[in-house]
Design an enzyme around this catalytic site. Structure first.
Site, PDB file in Angstrom:
ATOM      1  N   GLN A  97      23.646  33.292 -33.164  1.00  0.00           N
ATOM      2  CA  GLN A  97      24.192  34.091 -32.333  1.00  0.00           C
ATOM      3  C   GLN A  97      24.562  33.511 -30.706  1.00  0.00           C
ATOM      4  OE1 GLN A  97      23.050  37.982 -31.757  1.00  0.00           O
ATOM      5  NE2 GLN A  97      24.892  38.557 -30.525  1.00  0.00           N
ATOM      6  N   HIS A 103      29.859  40.636 -32.814  1.00  0.00           N
ATOM      7  CA  HIS A 103      31.402  40.402 -33.458  1.00  0.00           C
ATOM      8  C   HIS A 103      31.186  40.052 -34.606  1.00  0.00           C
ATOM      9  CE1 HIS A 103      29.469  36.776 -31.663  1.00  0.00           C
ATOM     10  NE2 HIS A 103      30.128  35.848 -32.312  1.00  0.00           N
ATOM     11  N   HIS A 105      33.061  37.576 -37.755  1.00  0.00           N
ATOM     12  CA  HIS A 105      34.190  36.457 -38.119  1.00  0.00           C
ATOM     13  C   HIS A 105      34.496  36.663 -39.308  1.00  0.00           C
ATOM     14  CE1 HIS A 105      32.031  33.518 -35.040  1.00  0.00           C
ATOM     15  NE2 HIS A 105      31.099  34.164 -35.235  1.00  0.00           N
TER      16      HIS A 105
END
Length: 117
Positions: A97, A103, A105
């Site tokens: 990270q 988030h 991907h």
């Protein structure tokens, strides 16, 4: 970076950094990764900040589910839903990270090797 500094994703959400959305709804925003690792490499972020999966709590359950649903929509919109794709959440330093704003991907458009790295 200190916790008081805005992440790149916060700057995108606040319009300080432009982006071209691939998908957006009331809860999430998805856009192309600036350093793609596959022909399709889209990031999905929640509009409410969660630092990472490890720091999420029960109040984040709905938002986390919305990120996964948005990732599904991204796969459909980018044409990879039938051929297959990978969803990746990096968590913490050893997990890779680099932006401390959760988030997802969405990677696809080619065969993805296993193990990933």
């Amino acid at each position: 970076m200190t916790m008081s500094q805005k992440t790149i994703f916060e700057k995108i959400l606040q319009g300080e950094i432009p982006c071209k959305p691939i998908y957006e709804d009331e809860y999430t925003l998805a856009f192309n990764d600036i350093s793609p690792q596959a022909p399709v490499h889209v990031l999905v972020i929640p509009k409410t900040k969660i630092v990472n999966v490890a720091q999420a709590n029960e109040n984040d359950i709905d938002q986390m589910g919305r990120v996964l649903f948005a990732a599904k929509k991204v796969a459909e919109l980018t044409g990879i839903s039938q051929s297959g794709y990978r969803l990746v959440f990096n968590n913490g330093q050893d997990g890779g990270q680099t932006v401390y704003y959760m988030h997802c991907h969405v990677l696809g458009g080619r065969s993805l090797a296993w193990p990933p790295g």
